[in-house]
Design an enzyme around this catalytic site. Structure first.
Site, short mmCIF file in Angstrom:
data_model
loop_
_atom_site.label_atom_id
_atom_site.label_comp_id
_atom_site.label_asym_id
_atom_site.label_seq_id
_atom_site.Cartn_x
_atom_site.Cartn_y
_atom_site.Cartn_z
N ASP A 198 -7.09 4.56 -4.43
CA ASP A 198 -7.72 4.46 -3.11
C ASP A 198 -8.31 5.85 -2.86
OD1 ASP A 198 -7.80 2.55 -0.56
OD2 ASP A 198 -7.36 4.53 0.22
N LYS A 248 0.86 -1.19 0.00
CA LYS A 248 0.00 0.00 0.00
C LYS A 248 0.89 1.23 0.00
CE LYS A 248 -4.36 1.30 0.21
NZ LYS A 248 -5.59 0.65 -0.28
P1 NAP Z 1 -12.86 8.17 -2.52
O1 NAP Z 1 -13.44 7.94 -3.86
O2 NAP Z 1 -11.79 9.17 -2.35
O3 NAP Z 1 -14.08 8.50 -1.55
C1 NAP Z 1 -13.90 8.58 -0.16
C2 NAP Z 1 -15.21 9.00 0.47
O4 NAP Z 1 -15.08 8.89 1.88
C3 NAP Z 1 -15.57 10.45 0.18
O5 NAP Z 1 -16.97 10.60 0.20
C4 NAP Z 1 -14.93 11.17 1.38
O6 NAP Z 1 -15.53 12.42 1.69
C5 NAP Z 1 -15.15 10.19 2.49
N1 NAP Z 1 -14.07 10.34 3.48
C6 NAP Z 1 -12.75 10.15 3.29
N2 NAP Z 1 -12.05 10.43 4.39
C7 NAP Z 1 -12.97 10.82 5.30
C8 NAP Z 1 -12.88 11.24 6.64
N3 NAP Z 1 -11.70 11.31 7.27
N4 NAP Z 1 -14.05 11.54 7.28
C9 NAP Z 1 -15.25 11.44 6.62
N5 NAP Z 1 -15.38 11.05 5.35
C10 NAP Z 1 -14.26 10.75 4.70
O7 NAP Z 1 -12.26 6.80 -1.92
P2 NAP Z 1 -12.74 5.31 -2.17
O8 NAP Z 1 -11.87 4.73 -3.22
O9 NAP Z 1 -14.22 5.26 -2.33
O10 NAP Z 1 -12.33 4.61 -0.80
C11 NAP Z 1 -13.21 4.55 0.33
C12 NAP Z 1 -12.77 3.43 1.26
O11 NAP Z 1 -12.79 2.19 0.55
C13 NAP Z 1 -11.36 3.55 1.84
O12 NAP Z 1 -11.35 2.98 3.14
C14 NAP Z 1 -10.54 2.68 0.91
O13 NAP Z 1 -9.34 2.21 1.52
C15 NAP Z 1 -11.51 1.55 0.67
N6 NAP Z 1 -11.27 0.73 -0.52
C16 NAP Z 1 -11.23 1.31 -1.77
C17 NAP Z 1 -11.02 0.50 -2.87
C18 NAP Z 1 -11.06 1.04 -4.28
O14 NAP Z 1 -11.02 0.25 -5.22
N7 NAP Z 1 -11.17 2.34 -4.47
C19 NAP Z 1 -10.82 -0.88 -2.72
C20 NAP Z 1 -10.89 -1.43 -1.44
C21 NAP Z 1 -11.11 -0.61 -0.36
P3 NAP Z 1 -14.74 13.78 1.38
O15 NAP Z 1 -14.77 13.90 -0.10
O16 NAP Z 1 -15.53 14.82 2.08
O17 NAP Z 1 -13.35 13.61 1.94
#
Ligand code: NAP
Length: 448
Positions: free
Chosen positions: A169, A129
């Site tokens: 991510d 990561k």
């Molecule tokens: P993303 O597209 O950047 O979206 C993140 C979302 O979570 C946004 O709505 C953001 O709101 C909110 N968020 C982030 N940090 C926050 C905080 N500290 N407090 C409150 N809200 C927060 O990211 P994503 O890819 O969807 O990832 C979301 C989660 O899924 C993470 O835990 C990531 O590790 C996990 N994940 C992602 C993938 C993937 O393929 N993308 C795969 C496995 C797991 P704001 O815009 O207001 O910050």
């Protein structure tokens, strides 16, 4: 969470001493070790070969400076990380996160989880990561491009389709992957498609990769409900976050007949009793990159609540898809009192340990992130397969593969939980199944 077995307690102490101040990493290690007691009792060879100590220590950790120039001509400095945690099963694989909260402890927690998640998919990928404390919010495309180019100018030497393959991510989506791949290609003079996943469809990306994590989380939820003769159809669902995982989890839940009534971002949440309009949500978040309140401005049936907790909204299925430790014990109790029947972690470690205990003690079906959100990395592995064979599959075929993979992840968790005496405990099942696969490979590869 079960008490730490004496065979494991001393190794946890070592992790605490070796990694001071890295609270999220400690939490992730404790969660895994807390379920491995029966495994090390049955397989003393893991203890004898120091598999626990080795699996908790990353193979390599990189920290570097990322200098770049903003649109005002000011030089900016960020810090970036890549933790290459374990390559027993294949090249290091795991995303890059751009968020101001990123430090070594977050990257290590995510990398550690990734080892077991990747093993659970049944695909040949190790765990890693990375990320940076860079905040893309409010930055122009040109600034994001210069930052990505500077980061890759250092990171490229550690990557390769057989070495280390990053993806997206939080804060890293299609735009960032494009800039990163462009710079890698330029520096190396190689069109090495398999070095990054989450690429655009025009240049080596896979169908369904954008949707995969959210879709996979919902498939896993369906599999859990099926064990009780139930389904998502007609269920009231709440999703947290409104990023990549949240949007496509909501979309798939709706396709399967559920009603998704709320989602959030870090500024607050929206409730839409008419059911979320996914096209509008995508416009607000993916195109306009606006705050979630803009959704309520456009939609008469929706209400925006500033701050507060999205988990106050009653639902039968809860899908936390935002970030780590976003759902605590009190919020879990509210969900249970409101009649939640299933919770699946689309995000990594979004539920605190206390929240997980509340769900498990309340008889709620609970899927940990390393199982429920494994569809993202699994589809990245499908992207690597397509790149290696210079092929591209249809949406329908790729989605079918994803669905099969998630059914396999579910069955591996269920079988391991049953075998080690905790039927229905997906936390134990995911940890045990993922760990055993990596541990067996490490034994076979010798002390390396
Ligand atoms: P993303 O597209 O950047 O979206 C993140 C979302 O979570 C946004 O709505 C953001 O709101 C909110 N968020 C982030 N940090 C926050 C905080 N500290 N407090 C409150 N809200 C927060 O990211 P994503 O890819 O969807 O990832 C979301 C989660 O899924 C993470 O835990 C990531 O590790 C996990 N994940 C992602 C993938 C993937 O393929 N993308 C795969 C496995 C797991 P704001 O815009 O207001 O910050």
């Amino acid at each position: 969470m079960s008490h730490l077995d004496p065979l494991l307690a001393e190794h946890y102490e070592t992790v605490l001493q070796r990694n001071p101040g890295e609270q999220e990493f400690h939490q992730a290690v404790l969660e895994v070790l807390g379920t491995l007691g029966p495994v090390v009792r049955k397989h003393r060879e893991y203890v004898d070969a120091a598999i626990i100590e080795r699996i908790c220590e990353p193979e390599r950790q990189l920290i570097f400076r990322v200098p770049w120039t903003d649109d005002q001509g000011q030089v900016q400095i960020n810090r970036a990380f890549r933790v290459e945690f374990n390559s027993a099963l294949g090249p290091y694989k795991g995303g890059l996160r751009f968020h101001p909260s990123v430090y070594l402890g977050i990257v290590k927690f995510l990398g550690f989880e990734q080892i077991f998640k990747n093993a659970l998919t049944g695909m040949p990928i190790g765990g890693g990561k990375g990320g940076s404390d860079f905040d893309p919010k409010g930055r122009s495309d040109a600034e994001v491009m210069r930052f990505c180019q500077s980061l890759m100018t250092e990171l490229y030497r550690h990557l390769g389709e057989y070495t280390d393959v990053p993806a997206g991510d939080i804060g890293v989506g299609g735009r960032e992957i494009g800039y990163l791949f462009g710079q890698y290609k330029r520096i190396t003079n190689r069109y090495e498609s398999g070095v990054l996943t989450g690429k655009g469809l025009a240049y080596g990306g896979s169908q369904v990769r954008t949707e995969a994590t959210g879709y996979g989380t919902v498939y896993f939820t369906e599999e859990m409900l099926r064990t009780r003769g139930e389904s998502l159809s007609g269920r009231r669902v709440v999703v947290s976050g409104s990023g990549n995982v949240a949007i496509y989890a909501a979309q798939k839940a709706i396709q399967l007949g559920a009603q998704v009534v709320a989602c959030s971002d870090s500024s607050g949440y929206v409730v839409d009793e008419a059911g979320l309009d996914i096209d509008l949500l995508r416009q607000v978040k993916e195109v306009d990159r606006a705050r979630i309140s803009a959704y309520a401005d456009e939609r008469g049936t929706a209400e925006f609540v500033a701050g507060g907790s999205v988990w106050d909204v009653p639902c039968e299925v809860a899908l936390p898809c935002a970030t780590q430790n976003e759902l605590d014990g009190a919020e879990a109790r509210t969900l249970v009192e409101n009649g939640v029947v299933a919770v699946a972690e689309g995000a990594n470690m979004p539920c605190t340990p206390e929240a997980v205990d509340v769900f498990q003690e309340g008889g709620v079906l609970f899927a940990p992130g390393k199982a429920a959100n494994a569809g993202g990395v699994a589809t990245s592995a499908l992207e690597m397969q397509q790149n290696a064979s210079r092929d591209s599959w249809t949406f329908a075929h790729t989605e079918e593969r994803l669905r099969d993979i998630m059914a396999g992840v579910h069955d591996r968790c269920a079988t391991a939980a049953e075998e080690y005496g905790s039927p229905g405990d997906y936390v134990a099942g995911a940890n045990i199944s993922g760990f055993a696969k990596v541990a067996d490979a490490m034994l076979a590869l010798g002390v390396v």
